[in-house]
Design an enzyme around this catalytic site. Structure first.
Site, PDB file in Angstrom:
ATOM      1  N   VAL A  44       0.842  -1.202   0.000  1.00 53.00           N
ATOM      2  CA  VAL A  44       0.000   0.000   0.000  1.00 53.00           C
ATOM      3  C   VAL A  44       0.882   1.259   0.000  1.00 53.00           C
ATOM      4  O   VAL A  44       0.644   2.217  -0.751  1.00 53.00           O
ATOM      5  CB  VAL A  44      -0.958   0.002   1.222  1.00 53.00           C
ATOM      6  CG1 VAL A  44      -1.760   1.291   1.275  1.00 53.00           C
ATOM      7  CG2 VAL A  44      -1.894  -1.204   1.178  1.00 53.00           C
ATOM      8  N   CYS A  45       1.927   1.227   0.825  1.00 60.50           N
ATOM      9  CA  CYS A  45       2.837   2.392   0.890  1.00 60.50           C
ATOM     10  C   CYS A  45       3.488   2.649  -0.459  1.00 60.50           C
ATOM     11  O   CYS A  45       3.698   3.806  -0.842  1.00 60.50           O
ATOM     12  CB  CYS A  45       3.930   2.138   1.929  1.00 60.50           C
ATOM     13  SG  CYS A  45       3.301   1.827   3.578  1.00 60.50           S
ATOM     14  N   THR A  46       3.798   1.601  -1.175  1.00 60.44           N
ATOM     15  CA  THR A  46       4.420   1.758  -2.499  1.00 60.44           C
ATOM     16  C   THR A  46       3.484   2.539  -3.413  1.00 60.44           C
ATOM     17  O   THR A  46       3.909   3.470  -4.119  1.00 60.44           O
ATOM     18  CB  THR A  46       4.736   0.369  -3.091  1.00 60.44           C
ATOM     19  OG1 THR A  46       5.649  -0.284  -2.202  1.00 60.44           O
ATOM     20  CG2 THR A  46       5.343   0.468  -4.472  1.00 60.44           C
ATOM     21  N   LEU A  49       3.252   6.368  -2.135  1.00 62.11           N
ATOM     22  CA  LEU A  49       4.375   7.259  -2.447  1.00 62.11           C
ATOM     23  C   LEU A  49       4.465   7.529  -3.944  1.00 62.11           C
ATOM     24  O   LEU A  49       4.786   8.644  -4.358  1.00 62.11           O
ATOM     25  CB  LEU A  49       5.688   6.718  -1.861  1.00 62.11           C
ATOM     26  CG  LEU A  49       5.897   7.228  -0.427  1.00 62.11           C
ATOM     27  CD1 LEU A  49       4.899   6.694   0.557  1.00 62.11           C
ATOM     28  CD2 LEU A  49       7.311   6.984   0.047  1.00 62.11           C
TER      29      LEU A  49
END
Ligand code: BEZ
Length: 211
Positions: A44-46, A49
């Site tokens: 999810v963070c990928t 960002l």
């Protein structure tokens, strides 16, 4: 005590993927979105960002800088940025803070031990040029953020900082706004030359005044 709206955002120095920063100097005369994510090399963070990198011009249009944070180290961030660029078809163009000792996470209360003892949750802080906190939202690790919503809030914050108005539910830039209750109808006549509708004495609508 935890942070509240209107508090001065705590200052800090930190290592980031774009060099060392001193946070208040970094804010300068801009607005800032400071957002934490749980860990590097997570799915999810990928996407988050990568999305922020694509929205950079939209933030810049609003005189807003973005800066991310996680409790991983600089080398980990740098390796992960290569993956983000490759998989999200973008170039990460904003700093990511390496907060390995969790000093900044603690200052901003970004670790919620009952959710996860080790990692930061998805906190978002919008900070004004006066260094004060204008918005705080906390998302769980399992829910990626909606960056359109953050742009919408910045539009509202910047408008309402300069005019005696507030923005109604689901408002988007360009739509009608509500006149602040403190403004009398007599004052509204001069403050809002485009006119206004009185739906109820406490609910008065006017076209967005800065357009
Ligand atoms: C993610 O960014 O994909 C993620 C991080 C922590 C827990 C669950 C998902």
């Amino acid at each position: 005590m935890s942070l509240r709206l209107g508090d001065v955002a705590p200052d800090f120095t930190a290592q980031t993927t774009e060099g060392e920063i001193s946070f208040h100097n970094y804010i300068g005369d801009s607005w800032v979105v400071l957002f934490s994510h749980p860990a590097d090399y997570t799915p999810v963070c990928t996407t988050e960002l990568g999305t922020v990198a694509k929205y950079k011009a939209e933030f810049e249009k609003r005189n807003t800088k973005v800066i991310a944070l996680s409790v991983d180290g600089l080398e980990s961030h740098k390796g992960w940025i290569k993956d983000i660029n490759e998989t999200q078809n973008t170039t990460v163009n904003f700093p990511i803070i390496a907060d390995e000792d969790k000093k900044i996470a603690a200052l901003y209360d970004m670790i919620h031990p009952n959710a996860n003892e080790k990692f930061t949750v998805r906190s978002v802080f919008i900070i004004g040029p006066d260094k004060k906190i204008k918005l705080m939202i906390t998302y769980p690790a399992s829910t990626g953020r909606n960056f359109e919503e953050l742009l919408r809030v910045i539009d509202s914050l910047q408008l309402t900082a300069n005019y005696s108005v507030a923005t109604p539910a689901n408002w988007k830039a360009g739509e009608e706004v509500v006149i602040a209750p403190a403004i009398s109808n007599e004052e509204a006549v001069t403050k809002f030359p485009k006119g206004f509708k009185i739906v109820k004495p406490y609910l008065r609508l006017t076209p967005q005044p800065n357009l």
